[in-house]
Structure formats: C-alpha cells, structure tokens
Motif scaffolding. Structure first.
Motif, PDB file in Angstrom:
ATOM      1  N   ALA A 150     -53.982   8.402  32.523  1.00 13.85           N
ATOM      2  CA  ALA A 150     -53.074   7.963  33.639  1.00 13.85           C
ATOM      3  C   ALA A 150     -51.523   7.964  33.305  1.00 13.85           C
ATOM      4  CB  ALA A 150     -53.626   6.436  34.025  1.00 13.85           C
ATOM      5  N   ALA A 151     -51.097   7.607  32.249  1.00 14.84           N
ATOM      6  CA  ALA A 151     -49.854   7.479  31.963  1.00 14.84           C
ATOM      7  C   ALA A 151     -49.313   9.322  31.782  1.00 14.84           C
ATOM      8  CB  ALA A 151     -49.601   7.075  30.865  1.00 14.84           C
ATOM      9  N   LEU A 152     -50.063  10.069  31.304  1.00 13.68           N
ATOM     10  CA  LEU A 152     -49.770  11.334  31.160  1.00 13.68           C
ATOM     11  C   LEU A 152     -49.603  12.083  32.607  1.00 13.68           C
ATOM     12  CD1 LEU A 152     -49.178  13.926  29.464  1.00 13.68           C
ATOM     13  CD2 LEU A 152     -51.812  14.473  29.496  1.00 13.68           C
ATOM     14  N   ILE A 153     -50.472  11.811  33.386  1.00 13.91           N
ATOM     15  CA  ILE A 153     -50.472  12.724  34.646  1.00 13.91           C
ATOM     16  C   ILE A 153     -49.272  11.775  35.569  1.00 13.91           C
ATOM     17  CG2 ILE A 153     -51.872  13.039  36.904  1.00 13.91           C
ATOM     18  CD1 ILE A 153     -54.283  13.062  35.308  1.00 13.91           C
ATOM     19  N   SER A 154     -49.047  10.676  35.378  1.00 20.95           N
ATOM     20  CA  SER A 154     -48.163   9.842  36.260  1.00 20.95           C
ATOM     21  C   SER A 154     -46.744  10.495  35.867  1.00 20.95           C
ATOM     22  CB  SER A 154     -48.075   8.338  36.018  1.00 20.95           C
ATOM     23  OG  SER A 154     -49.434   7.910  36.447  1.00 20.95           O
ATOM     24  N   GLU A 155     -46.585  10.722  34.454  1.00 19.10           N
ATOM     25  CA  GLU A 155     -45.380  11.252  34.173  1.00 19.10           C
ATOM     26  C   GLU A 155     -44.954  12.455  34.377  1.00 19.10           C
ATOM     27  OE1 GLU A 155     -45.007   8.119  30.517  1.00 19.10           O
ATOM     28  OE2 GLU A 155     -45.331  10.035  30.004  1.00 19.10           O
ATOM     29  N   ILE A 156     -46.087  13.495  34.448  1.00 18.92           N
ATOM     30  CA  ILE A 156     -46.056  14.944  34.643  1.00 18.92           C
ATOM     31  C   ILE A 156     -45.794  14.996  36.452  1.00 18.92           C
ATOM     32  CG2 ILE A 156     -47.227  16.902  34.734  1.00 18.92           C
ATOM     33  CD1 ILE A 156     -48.357  16.396  32.100  1.00 18.92           C
ATOM     34  N   TRP A 157     -46.397  14.545  37.149  1.00 24.26           N
ATOM     35  CA  TRP A 157     -46.415  14.500  38.665  1.00 24.26           C
ATOM     36  C   TRP A 157     -45.159  14.368  39.323  1.00 24.26           C
ATOM     37  CZ3 TRP A 157     -50.813  17.107  37.631  1.00 24.26           C
ATOM     38  CH2 TRP A 157     -51.306  18.004  38.510  1.00 24.26           C
ATOM     39  N   ARG A 158     -44.842  14.971  40.363  1.00 25.41           N
ATOM     40  CA  ARG A 158     -43.867  14.312  41.193  1.00 25.41           C
ATOM     41  C   ARG A 158     -43.954  13.141  41.817  1.00 25.41           C
ATOM     42  NH1 ARG A 158     -44.057  19.783  42.277  1.00 25.41           N
ATOM     43  NH2 ARG A 158     -45.373  19.195  44.177  1.00 25.41           N
ATOM     44  N   PRO A 159     -43.449  12.159  42.373  1.00 23.80           N
ATOM     45  CA  PRO A 159     -43.666  10.972  42.868  1.00 23.80           C
ATOM     46  C   PRO A 159     -44.490  11.119  44.307  1.00 23.80           C
ATOM     47  CG  PRO A 159     -41.249  10.892  42.384  1.00 23.80           C
ATOM     48  CD  PRO A 159     -41.660  12.346  42.149  1.00 23.80           C
ATOM     49  N   GLU A 160     -44.001  12.222  45.087  1.00 24.90           N
ATOM     50  CA  GLU A 160     -44.539  12.379  46.304  1.00 24.90           C
ATOM     51  C   GLU A 160     -46.251  12.921  46.191  1.00 24.90           C
ATOM     52  OE1 GLU A 160     -42.305  16.259  45.573  1.00 24.90           O
ATOM     53  OE2 GLU A 160     -41.934  13.893  45.265  1.00 24.90           O
ATOM     54  N   GLY A 161     -46.682  13.259  45.026  1.00 24.85           N
ATOM     55  CA  GLY A 161     -47.904  13.981  44.769  1.00 24.85           C
ATOM     56  C   GLY A 161     -48.732  13.117  43.601  1.00 24.85           C
ATOM     57  N   ARG A 162     -47.998  11.906  43.103  1.00 25.02           N
ATOM     58  CA  ARG A 162     -48.717  11.348  42.117  1.00 25.02           C
ATOM     59  C   ARG A 162     -50.062  10.681  42.343  1.00 25.02           C
ATOM     60  NH1 ARG A 162     -44.541   8.123  40.631  1.00 25.02           N
ATOM     61  NH2 ARG A 162     -43.432   9.748  39.352  1.00 25.02           N
ATOM     62  N   ALA A 163     -50.167   9.884  43.527  1.00 28.04           N
ATOM     63  CA  ALA A 163     -51.149   9.302  43.742  1.00 28.04           C
ATOM     64  C   ALA A 163     -52.534  10.310  43.970  1.00 28.04           C
ATOM     65  CB  ALA A 163     -50.956   8.464  45.055  1.00 28.04           C
ATOM     66  N   LYS A 164     -52.228  11.337  44.558  1.00 25.22           N
ATOM     67  CA  LYS A 164     -53.129  12.363  44.992  1.00 25.22           C
ATOM     68  C   LYS A 164     -53.647  12.976  43.605  1.00 25.22           C
ATOM     69  CE  LYS A 164     -50.883  14.506  47.988  1.00 25.22           C
ATOM     70  NZ  LYS A 164     -50.205  15.308  49.260  1.00 25.22           N
ATOM     71  N   ALA A 165     -52.591  13.323  42.594  1.00 24.75           N
ATOM     72  CA  ALA A 165     -53.195  13.907  41.386  1.00 24.75           C
ATOM     73  C   ALA A 165     -54.004  12.927  40.474  1.00 24.75           C
ATOM     74  CB  ALA A 165     -51.957  14.156  40.560  1.00 24.75           C
ATOM     75  N   LEU A 166     -53.714  11.557  40.474  1.00 24.01           N
ATOM     76  CA  LEU A 166     -54.414  10.795  39.880  1.00 24.01           C
ATOM     77  C   LEU A 166     -55.905  10.417  40.827  1.00 24.01           C
ATOM     78  CD1 LEU A 166     -51.537   8.395  38.607  1.00 24.01           C
ATOM     79  CD2 LEU A 166     -53.403   9.134  37.110  1.00 24.01           C
ATOM     80  N   ALA A 167     -55.791  10.589  41.967  1.00 21.34           N
ATOM     81  CA  ALA A 167     -57.107  10.470  42.516  1.00 21.34           C
ATOM     82  C   ALA A 167     -58.072  11.492  42.231  1.00 21.34           C
ATOM     83  CB  ALA A 167     -56.741  10.448  44.068  1.00 21.34           C
ATOM     84  N   GLY A 185     -63.241   3.924  46.308  1.00 21.10           N
ATOM     85  CA  GLY A 185     -62.244   5.024  45.933  1.00 21.10           C
ATOM     86  C   GLY A 185     -61.006   4.186  45.619  1.00 21.10           C
ATOM     87  N   TYR A 186     -61.048   3.017  45.829  1.00 18.35           N
ATOM     88  CA  TYR A 186     -59.632   2.055  45.333  1.00 18.35           C
ATOM     89  C   TYR A 186     -59.491   2.443  43.961  1.00 18.35           C
ATOM     90  CZ  TYR A 186     -63.165  -1.358  43.318  1.00 18.35           C
ATOM     91  OH  TYR A 186     -64.125  -1.899  42.884  1.00 18.35           O
ATOM     92  N   PHE A 187     -60.586   2.564  43.033  1.00 21.61           N
ATOM     93  CA  PHE A 187     -60.312   3.021  41.585  1.00 21.61           C
ATOM     94  C   PHE A 187     -59.208   4.100  41.319  1.00 21.61           C
ATOM     95  CE2 PHE A 187     -64.203   0.736  40.602  1.00 21.61           C
ATOM     96  CZ  PHE A 187     -64.007   0.106  39.322  1.00 21.61           C
ATOM     97  N   SER A 188     -59.057   5.263  42.187  1.00 20.69           N
ATOM     98  CA  SER A 188     -58.203   5.948  41.890  1.00 20.69           C
ATOM     99  C   SER A 188     -56.886   5.666  42.192  1.00 20.69           C
ATOM    100  CB  SER A 188     -58.648   7.283  42.838  1.00 20.69           C
ATOM    101  OG  SER A 188     -58.160   6.730  44.268  1.00 20.69           O
ATOM    102  N   GLY A 189     -56.656   4.344  42.531  1.00 17.66           N
ATOM    103  CA  GLY A 189     -55.446   3.856  42.744  1.00 17.66           C
ATOM    104  C   GLY A 189     -54.546   3.038  41.522  1.00 17.66           C
ATOM    105  N   PHE A 190     -55.557   2.714  40.714  1.00 15.76           N
ATOM    106  CA  PHE A 190     -54.900   1.852  39.397  1.00 15.76           C
ATOM    107  C   PHE A 190     -54.104   2.658  38.747  1.00 15.76           C
ATOM    108  CE2 PHE A 190     -58.969  -0.612  40.249  1.00 15.76           C
ATOM    109  CZ  PHE A 190     -58.358  -1.914  40.388  1.00 15.76           C
ATOM    110  N   GLY A 191     -54.339   3.964  38.469  1.00 11.22           N
ATOM    111  CA  GLY A 191     -53.484   4.690  37.636  1.00 11.22           C
ATOM    112  C   GLY A 191     -52.271   4.909  37.878  1.00 11.22           C
ATOM    113  N   ALA A 192     -51.853   5.308  39.413  1.00 12.65           N
ATOM    114  CA  ALA A 192     -50.457   5.696  39.893  1.00 12.65           C
ATOM    115  C   ALA A 192     -49.858   4.391  39.947  1.00 12.65           C
ATOM    116  CB  ALA A 192     -50.641   6.259  41.187  1.00 12.65           C
ATOM    117  N   TRP A 193     -50.491   3.247  40.551  1.00 14.12           N
ATOM    118  CA  TRP A 193     -49.813   2.089  40.868  1.00 14.12           C
ATOM    119  C   TRP A 193     -49.285   1.389  39.619  1.00 14.12           C
ATOM    120  CZ3 TRP A 193     -51.955  -3.103  43.000  1.00 14.12           C
ATOM    121  CH2 TRP A 193     -50.852  -3.906  43.574  1.00 14.12           C
ATOM    122  N   TYR A 194     -50.324   1.242  38.599  1.00 17.27           N
ATOM    123  CA  TYR A 194     -49.879   0.518  37.282  1.00 17.27           C
ATOM    124  C   TYR A 194     -49.025   1.306  36.705  1.00 17.27           C
ATOM    125  CZ  TYR A 194     -53.742  -3.007  37.967  1.00 17.27           C
ATOM    126  OH  TYR A 194     -54.455  -3.765  38.654  1.00 17.27           O
TER     127      TYR A 194
END
Length: 325
Positions: free
Chosen positions: A23-40, A241-250
């Motif tokens: 979750a940390a790796l993908i959050s730091e690599i992806w742009r803000p406007e696509g981060r939630a979708k990437a982690l989803a 589907g809420y599980f895919s939100g923890f990575g980006a939000w946290y």
C-alpha cells in the motif's frame, strides 16, 4: 487443528506485512488523481484470491477425505511463490522512500511509537477503530456465512464455496468501483457509502437466504437457485469494496517516515480486533440461543457505526505524497 492454526498465524503475519509495504509503495508511486484507483486494483487481489480459493475448494475438497485440505493448501500456495519471484526481480523501490532515507537517518525517531505522538495520536486511534469495526463485520460474515448456509439451507460443505465464488466476483467489482468513487466523491464519502451498503445488505442476505424454498429440508442447487443465491452473495461481496480504500486513505494521512508503519498498524490491528466478532457469534448462538441469521446480522451494527465514524477523519483526496515530513 493446532497445525492449521499455526499455518494461519504465519500467513496472517506475512499478509499483514505485505499489505503495509504494498500500500505504501503504490501510494508513493502513483499520482494523487489516480492513487485510489491504483490501490483499488491492487486490492482486487484479495477478492480474486478468495475467488480462486473458492474454486479450488469446490473442485479439490472431498467430503470423504478429511486430508484433502492439504492438497488444497499446496495448490493455493503456487500463486504466492509466483508473486515472490516477480517482486524480487521486477519491483523497484519507491523514489519517495529512497529520498526520505536521509530524513529518517537524521531524526532517528521514526518507528512504531512515532504514530502515538500527539500530532498523530488522534488519527491513529480513529483509523484503528474504523478498521476494527470494518473487519469485525467482515469476518463475522465471511466466517459464518458458509456455516449459516449449511445450517439453514442444508447444503453440503463442498457446496458452500458457491457463496464464496459469488462474493469473490462481487468483491472484485466493488473494489474497482470504490476506487473510482473515491476519486470522484472523496475517500470519506466513498467509505460511508460502502459501510452503509453493508449495513443494509447483511440482514437482506440472511433474510433472503433463510426464505429460499427447500426440497426435503435442503436447497437443490438448480440453475435458478444458484443464480438467486449468487445475486445476493455478489451484492454482499460488492459492498466489501471498502477494503480497497484503506491503502490510499491511510497512506495519505501520515508522513513518509511512518507511512507504512501507521497504515500497517491501523489496518492489521483491526484484523486482531475482529477476533471479538468471531468469538461473539458462537456465544450468541449457544448462550443466548439467537437464530443464526440474527447472530450474523450483528455485523450490520459494526458497519453502521463505522459509516458515521469515517466523518471524524479528514478528507485526503488529492494529497501529494513527497519525501518531506
């Protein structure tokens, strides 16, 4: 049973650590406007894994062979080994993390106890409580729903995975939909939508399943019954589907030096807290003699509270993650 519990404990440690790092790796690599979708899309691996496990269980488990679970575990381990090799040879470190190493070495204060400092304590506790409620509800449903279907519908243990197959399909769709909703509505409102959706779907699922027509006390898995049970199971899976939100939000709530630690703590200790739900249902069934459907529907209360709690934490949509702290 002892041997199986040991295996589950080891897997739990591994999964918790991998989720935090991923979750940390993908959050730091992806742009803000696509981060939630990437982690989803990353999180669909969880539901996809459940779906694959259900298919394996459906085809490999043999009610007449109590040792068939060992064969199931061997086959289920193959994707994990393939993922290990892929990470070792193809996955690179996050540029944000690499740039942040100097800060960590200078301060020497980043670690587990850092997340409990005054500037982070409120968010840490609230995020942890939301995780506990979300996972308490999830594990009550996913742990006891197959037994519920066996008890109420009289289906065999090797037929119960039909529920997991459909929830897996619904979950994959729900994870992806959450990602797009989080980018459009924001993390908080998307979480609330899915939590309140589960609040409704849990009792709807138990009520609908318990009123399906039986033949000689058993549900015959005809095409129509499979589709009917599949629809309500898929809807139940969709709202997980809420599980895919923890990575980006946290990841967006904490600075780089403690991002993985904080996200991992809040998410994984939520899993520890969910043990209470797994212990609670048998007590409700035996001590208080509650109907199976009512005992499982207790999960809806946890989801209902979580749906309101998400509004106690700030919205992070559009947050730029840098190496600065």
């Amino acid at each position: 049973m002892t041997e199986l519990n040991i295996y589950r404990f080891i897997v739990g440690i591994a999964v918790g650590g991998l989720w935090s790092a991923g979750a940390a790796l993908i959050s730091e690599i992806w742009r803000p406007e696509g981060r939630a979708k990437a982690l989803a899309f990353m999180q669909t691996g969880w539901s996809g894994g459940n779906l694959l496990a259900a298919i394996f269980a459906w085809t490999i488990l043999n009610p007449s062979d109590p040792e068939s679970w060992r064969t199931l575990f061997i086959y289920a381990s193959i994707p994990a080994f393939a993922t290990l090799l892929f990470i070792l040879f193809f996955v690179k470190e996050s540029p944000v993390w690499l740039a942040n190493r100097g800060y960590v070495k200078q301060t020497k204060n980043a670690g587990l106890f850092e997340i409990f400092k005054p500037e982070h304590l409120k968010v840490t506790i609230l995020a942890l409580l939301i995780s506990i409620l979300a996972m308490l509800g999830y594990w009550i449903v996913m742990t006891f729903a197959p037994s519920f279907l066996q008890n109420v519908l009289g289906i065999r243990i090797d037929q119960a995975p039909v529920f997991l197959v459909w929830t897996g399909i619904g979950g994959i769709i729900g994870y992806i939909v959450y990602g797009y909703m989080a980018e459009s509505w924001g993390r908080v409102k998307a979480f609330a939508f899915f939590f309140f959706g589960m609040t409704i779907m849990v009792p709807v699922f138990t009520y609908t399943a318990s009123h399906m027509p039986l033949t000689n006390g058993k549900l015959i898995l005809t095409g129509g019954n499979v589709i009917y049970l599949g629809i309500i199971s898929a809807l139940l899976g969709f709202f997980t589907g809420y599980f895919s939100g923890f990575g980006a939000w946290y990841s967006e709530l904490f600075p780089t030096s403690i991002r993985s630690t904080a996200a991992g703590f809040c998410f994984n200790f939520g899993r520890v807290g969910s043990i209470a739900g797994i212990k609670l249902v048998p007590i409700l069934l035996t001590t208080f003699s509650l109907p199976f459907s009512v005992a499982i529907s207790i999960a809806a209360i946890a989801y209902f509270i979580a749906g309101f709690m998400v509004f106690t934490i700030r919205e992070t949509k559009g947050t730029e993650l840098t190496s600065g702290n």
